[in-house]
Design an enzyme around this catalytic site. Structure first.
Site, PDB file in Angstrom:
ATOM      1  N   HIS A  71     -38.541 -19.744  26.826  1.00 24.78           N
ATOM      2  CA  HIS A  71     -37.829 -18.659  26.145  1.00 24.78           C
ATOM      3  C   HIS A  71     -37.628 -18.989  24.694  1.00 24.78           C
ATOM      4  O   HIS A  71     -36.533 -19.331  24.268  1.00 24.78           O
ATOM      5  CB  HIS A  71     -36.466 -18.435  26.822  1.00 24.78           C
ATOM      6  CG  HIS A  71     -35.820 -17.147  26.430  1.00 24.78           C
ATOM      7  ND1 HIS A  71     -35.014 -17.008  25.307  1.00 24.78           N
ATOM      8  CD2 HIS A  71     -35.850 -15.920  27.019  1.00 24.78           C
ATOM      9  CE1 HIS A  71     -34.555 -15.752  25.243  1.00 24.78           C
ATOM     10  NE2 HIS A  71     -35.043 -15.086  26.255  1.00 24.78           N
TER      11      HIS A  71
ATOM     12  N   HIS B 112     -33.511 -12.851  -4.271  1.00 24.80           N
ATOM     13  CA  HIS B 112     -32.253 -12.993  -3.532  1.00 24.80           C
ATOM     14  C   HIS B 112     -32.488 -13.319  -2.061  1.00 24.80           C
ATOM     15  O   HIS B 112     -31.747 -14.082  -1.454  1.00 24.80           O
ATOM     16  CB  HIS B 112     -31.411 -11.727  -3.659  1.00 24.80           C
ATOM     17  CG  HIS B 112     -30.871 -11.523  -5.036  1.00 24.80           C
ATOM     18  ND1 HIS B 112     -30.084 -12.458  -5.665  1.00 24.80           N
ATOM     19  CD2 HIS B 112     -31.019 -10.511  -5.923  1.00 24.80           C
ATOM     20  CE1 HIS B 112     -29.765 -12.023  -6.871  1.00 24.80           C
ATOM     21  NE2 HIS B 112     -30.323 -10.847  -7.050  1.00 24.80           N
TER      22      HIS B 112
HETATM   23 ZN   LIG Z   1     -29.214 -11.480 -11.383  1.00 27.08          ZN
END
Ligand SMILES: [Zn+2]
Length: 440
Positions: free
Chosen positions: A345, A266
């Site tokens: 930066h 995921h």
């Molecule tokens: Zn799943």
């Protein structure tokens, strides 16, 4: 590219079913409702006061541990990936997913129950064409855990996926074009699989009250435990493809491209969705080349510079795109890699300094104040900044929409503005700024 436009689709009628929520083990009823064009998929929490809705878009992604959780404000919906995969793959662009709990019924751990539901609700065409994201060049994401996802140009939506368990057990590969028919036949029935070592602590803590062998395949060592036999010899990789589809649905557009995924999860799926959404925003900003409004509609760069004394590299607003009444306006700033602050930066990892965003907010707010005062003969001094929050990094290529709203002005000497900066539809920073006015 297809020569005929594809049209957006929604469901023809309301349809629902009741089942068990995975994490709480409680009963939950889910209902699909039709929705208008360009609505997208939104979840509705019918069990909460005011029935809040949550847009299923990547900006609302909250957590990716074991399942995908989205939220807005304090409201959450968990484990959205299977229902989203079914809606997306079955061709539903617009719908409301109404639930009386914080997650959908788990069904048998696959997307079968949602496919059945969508069939019951029927899929109907709407009058607007679909929006696509066309992969034009290779994009990729990689994680420390060994997940790799590549998106390649293709005129169809394809997924090629490799999955492998510990010690390369259950190594499986599948490549397919994702169409409604192929999804329904090849992917939707593939169930969630979990490793015993991963779920044992959760079961012990009672965190998956609704979990059982009826809604997941459990892998313990070399043994596969499940209520019914495997539905496909390569059921695991099919479920991985199901999860990829569900997580990429958070892009909000259909993808024309080929996803090549190695050991996806995921978190990496969400990273790819985020990358695609960011690229889409960049393209939209370039393509839309808004006519620069003048008068009450907005201010172009020259008009901005007539009001503000700031000049490059300290002019932090390109133009004002709109005024909403006398007390609100929106400015826009495109941040390029050539901004001097990116040099230091930081080298190799350019991030826009938060204080520059505050400066951008102050400049937009002072334009509002000058317009209100109808004079630039006085100069506004920035007195204080409260409630300053930096929520997300701003990177080279981002377009910042700077919102300013005047919330208080005392006489003609003091004023307070509430401001926030938005990139990709997400708030990246916010502040309340106080100004005082002195004659020049
Ligand atoms: Zn799943």
């Amino acid at each position: 590219m297809p020569s005929t436009p594809e049209f957006q689709q929604t469901v023809g009628k309301v349809a629902g079913f009741t089942g068990t929520a995975l994490h709480t083990g409680e009963k939950v009823t889910l209902r699909l409702h039709p929705a208008p064009v360009d609505h997208g998929i939104k979840f509705k929490r019918k069990d909460l006061q005011d029935e809040p809705t949550i847009d299923s878009k990547i900006e609302n992604l909250k957590t990716v541990e074991r399942a995908t959780t989205i939220g807005e404000g304090s409201v959450r919906v968990h484990t959205v990936e299977h229902v989203l995969a079914a809606l997306w793959a079955m061709g539903v662009d617009n719908a409301i997913v109404e639930m009386d709990a914080n997650e959908p019924p788990i069904g048998d751990g696959s997307a079968q129950a949602y496919v059945d539901l969508i069939r019951k609700a029927d899929v109907v065409a709407q009058e607007e064409p679909r929006k696509f994201f066309d992969a034009r060049e290779t994009m990729h994401v990689e994680s420390k855990t060994g997940a790799l996802l590549v998106l390649l140009p293709d005129d169809k939506f394809r997924i090629s996926c490799t999955q492998a368990g510990p010690n390369n057990q259950f190594a499986q590969f599948l490549s397919m074009e994702v169409t409604p028919a192929a999804f329904e036949r090849e992917i939707a029935p593939a169930r969630t699989f979990v490793y015993y070592e991963d779920v044992k602590p959760l079961m012990d803590k009672n965190l998956i009250k609704g979990g059982s062998l009826e809604n997941a395949i459990v892998v313990r060592g070399e043994v596969v435990l499940s209520k019914e036999p495997l539905r496909f010899p390569d059921e695991f990789v099919r479920h991985k493809i199901l999860d990829i589809i569900g997580d990429l649905a958070l892009v909000g557009r259909r993808i024309r491209g080929h996803v090549v995924a190695v050991k996806p999860g995921h978190a990496s799926n969400a990273d790819l969705a985020r990358l695609v959404a960011r690229e889409q925003t960049r393209r939209s900003a370039v393509a839309v080349s808004r006519p620069i409004p003048s008068g009450d509609g907005g201010l172009d760069t020259d008009q901005v510079m007539q009001i503000l004394p700031h000049r490059f590299p300290f002019l932090m607003v390109d133009r004002i795109i709109s005024f909403d009444t006398e007390t609100k306006c929106v400015g826009v700033k495109t941040v390029t890699i050539n901004e001097p602050f990116f040099q230091g930066h930081f080298p190799g990892h350019p991030v826009m300094p938060g204080v520059m965003q505050v400066e951008a907010m102050a400049q937009v707010a002072s334009i509002l104040l000058f317009k209100l005062a109808k004079t630039t003969s006085r100069i506004g001094y920035f007195m204080s900044a409260d409630e300053v929050k930096f929520r997300k990094p701003v990177l080279p290529g981002d377009t910042i929409f700077i919102h300013a709203e005047l919330i208080r002005s005392r006489g003609d000497r003091m004023a307070k503005a509430r401001c926030h900066c938005v990139v990709n539809d997400a708030i990246v920073s916010e502040a309340e700024l106080m100004f005082t006015f002195l004659d020049k």
